[in-house]
Design an enzyme around this catalytic site. Structure first.
Site, short mmCIF file in Angstrom:
data_model
loop_
_atom_site.label_atom_id
_atom_site.label_comp_id
_atom_site.label_asym_id
_atom_site.label_seq_id
_atom_site.Cartn_x
_atom_site.Cartn_y
_atom_site.Cartn_z
N PRO A 141 0.82 -1.14 0.18
CG PRO A 141 -0.06 -0.97 2.02
CD PRO A 141 0.68 -1.74 1.19
CG MET A 142 3.38 3.07 -1.64
SD MET A 142 4.57 3.17 -3.03
CE MET A 142 4.01 1.98 -4.22
CB CYS A 172 0.63 4.92 9.52
SG CYS A 172 0.96 6.63 9.06
CE LYS A 218 3.01 -2.47 4.45
NZ LYS A 218 3.41 -1.24 5.11
CG ASP A 276 15.27 -1.37 2.77
OD1 ASP A 276 14.48 -0.22 2.53
OD2 ASP A 276 16.02 -1.33 3.86
NE ARG A 303 10.79 2.84 0.07
CZ ARG A 303 11.77 3.10 1.05
NH1 ARG A 303 12.50 4.19 1.32
NH2 ARG A 303 12.14 2.00 1.83
C1 LIG Z 1 4.82 7.43 -0.34
C2 LIG Z 1 4.53 6.14 0.33
C3 LIG Z 1 3.28 5.75 0.96
C4 LIG Z 1 2.80 4.97 1.52
N1 LIG Z 1 1.64 4.62 2.35
C5 LIG Z 1 1.28 3.49 3.05
C6 LIG Z 1 0.25 3.07 3.51
O1 LIG Z 1 -0.85 4.09 2.88
N2 LIG Z 1 -0.08 2.02 4.14
C7 LIG Z 1 1.16 1.26 4.71
O2 LIG Z 1 0.63 0.36 5.18
N3 LIG Z 1 2.33 1.72 4.07
C8 LIG Z 1 2.36 2.66 3.52
N4 LIG Z 1 3.78 2.84 2.92
C9 LIG Z 1 4.71 1.99 3.30
C10 LIG Z 1 5.05 0.92 2.30
O3 LIG Z 1 3.78 0.29 2.10
C11 LIG Z 1 6.24 -0.09 2.67
O4 LIG Z 1 5.99 -0.66 4.07
C12 LIG Z 1 7.46 0.62 2.77
O5 LIG Z 1 7.70 1.74 1.72
C13 LIG Z 1 8.71 -0.06 2.81
O6 LIG Z 1 8.61 -0.92 1.46
P1 LIG Z 1 9.72 -0.33 0.23
O7 LIG Z 1 11.12 -0.47 0.90
O8 LIG Z 1 9.56 -1.51 -0.64
O9 LIG Z 1 9.20 0.98 -0.04
C14 LIG Z 1 4.00 4.01 2.11
C15 LIG Z 1 5.34 4.01 1.77
C16 LIG Z 1 5.44 5.27 0.96
C17 LIG Z 1 7.02 5.54 0.13
#
Ligand SMILES: Cc1cc2nc3c(=O)[nH]c(=O)nc-3n(C[C@H](O)[C@H](O)[C@H](O)COP(=O)(O)O)c2cc1C
Length: 364
Positions: A40-41, A124, A163, A226, A249
């Site tokens: 989720p983002m 969060c 999560k 990551d 990301r």
């Molecule tokens: C711009 C952005 C928005 C995010 N929004 C959420 C969200 O709405 N809900 C959530 O559980 N995690 C959110 N995350 C966290 C990501 O789901 C993930 O846990 C975190 O970025 C680590 O994973 P990655 O290294 O693959 O980016 C967000 C991350 C980013 C960068």
């Protein structure tokens, strides 16, 4: 609802050659086509982006976090966020909030929109959310968790997942305690971002911690953090004890990460099969989904602009392209610039410096 124009035979062939390597998996009571899921983002995981990522091999997707209070107040913008496209097959909706009654009422409404599962945001780190007791603050109030989970469960039929992060801070990494409570209270699986709340996005995700949690065998686990490039994901996929992996990301700068990561030989080759014209096809499909979802040209422009700039990251002259795109206020011009750019890069390979920080804030 319009079915999008098919991808070209060339791109279809490439995608299919990878998708054949995907292993279907089960989380709790439901199945997914691949172990690689879109995380989720906020501000990104709306209908167009989720649909696009499913088309490009994501085994499942999750919406951005949605406020249970916004749902319960009947806030129109919040209710819009609950919508699911008929072509979405594997989407979960993520809710955030702190109160069992409010969360369970919101879950009931959410279920009527037809998600495959509902997820609770317990990761969060944002002050505005945690000061009200939501997001990662839920990991501090462990005694309140069983009543929260059970109350939500009693109001819904689809699976409920959570999560989390590893814990609030390095002294309180209580993910295994939470897994235990979750299992006893009807949660079907857990996604874990391998950082504490106080770390926010600094340091590295602790994959030893994530892998060790699998030894408790409490619940199916989705590891996250990551997984930025296909060779890293591919390596992790081969050795992980997790049931699935979640990418956030990494999918912004490489929309093909879900397929490329399936190829175990990718780690040694580090050469992408996807060309500039493949990227242009992806943008065209994104445009179709975005215009179908949003009616205002300004919104469509804003949505498409940020994604095409991320997709271009690491290709030659990406910085000049970025400046051109952000100076452009008209959707058709923006698409023309994007077409010219991606068609001009041909077979050039992306080179991304993964040591540089990219997006160091988010809602989980
Ligand atoms: C711009 C952005 C928005 C995010 N929004 C959420 C969200 O709405 N809900 C959530 O559980 N995690 C959110 N995350 C966290 C990501 O789901 C993930 O846990 C975190 O970025 C680590 O994973 P990655 O290294 O693959 O980016 C967000 C991350 C980013 C960068």
């Amino acid at each position: 609802m319009n079915t999008p124009r098919p991808f070209s035979p060339e791109l279809t062939r490439k995608l299919e050659s990878f998708k054949g390597m995907a292993k279907p998996m089960k989380l709790g009571s439901i199945s997914f086509d691949s172990k690689l899921l879109l995380a989720p983002m906020a501000g990104i995981c709306n209908i167009p982006y989720r649909l696009l990522m499913e088309d490009l091999g994501a085994g499942g997707t999750v919406s951005e976090l949605i406020s249970c209070h916004g749902i319960n107040y009947g806030n129109q913008r919040t209710l819009e966020m609950l919508k699911i496209h008929p072509l979405e097959r594997n989407v979960g909706i993520q809710l955030f909030g702190e109160d069992a009654e409010a969360m369970s009422r919101a879950a009931e409404v959410t279920e009527s929109f037809g998600p495959k599962f509902i997820d609770i945001n317990m990761g969060c780190p944002v002050t505005k959310v945690v000061t009200k007791g939501g997001g990662s603050a839920l990991m501090k109030e462990v005694t309140a968790l069983a009543p929260l989970f059970e109350k939500m469960r009693s109001k819904m039929k689809v699976p409920l997942s959570i999560k989390i992060r590893t814990g609030w801070d390095s002294q309180n990494r209580n993910a295994s305690e939470i897994l235990h409570i979750a299992k006893e209270s009807g949660i079907e699986w857990v996604a874990i971002h391998g950082r504490t709340r106080t770390q926010q996005y600094t340091g590295l995700a602790d994959w030893d911690f994530i892998e060790n949690l699998n030894d408790t065998k409490e619940l199916p686990l989705i590891g996250n953090g990551d997984l930025h490039h296909p060779y890293g994901v591919s390596e992790r996929l081969q050795k992980t004890k997790c049931d699935a992996l979640m990418i956030a990301r990494g999918a912004l700068r490489n929309p093909f990460i879900f397929v490329e990561s399936l190829d175990p030989t990718y780690a040694s080759q580090k050469r992408s099969k996807f060309s500039g014209s493949d990227y242009w096809e992806v943008v065209q499909r994104l445009h179709t989904y975005t215009t179908e979802t949003f009616s205002e040209e300004r919104t469509i422009l804003v949505q498409i602009r940020k994604l095409v700039v991320w997709f271009a990251a690491g290709f030659p002259h990406a910085a000049a392209f970025r400046s051109q795109i952000f100076a452009c206020q008209n959707l058709n011009d923006c698409l023309k610039i994007t077409e010219d750019y991606f068609l001009s890069i041909g077979e050039s390979q992306k080179f991304i410096n993964y040591d540089e920080v990219f997006m160091s804030s988010g809602h989980g």
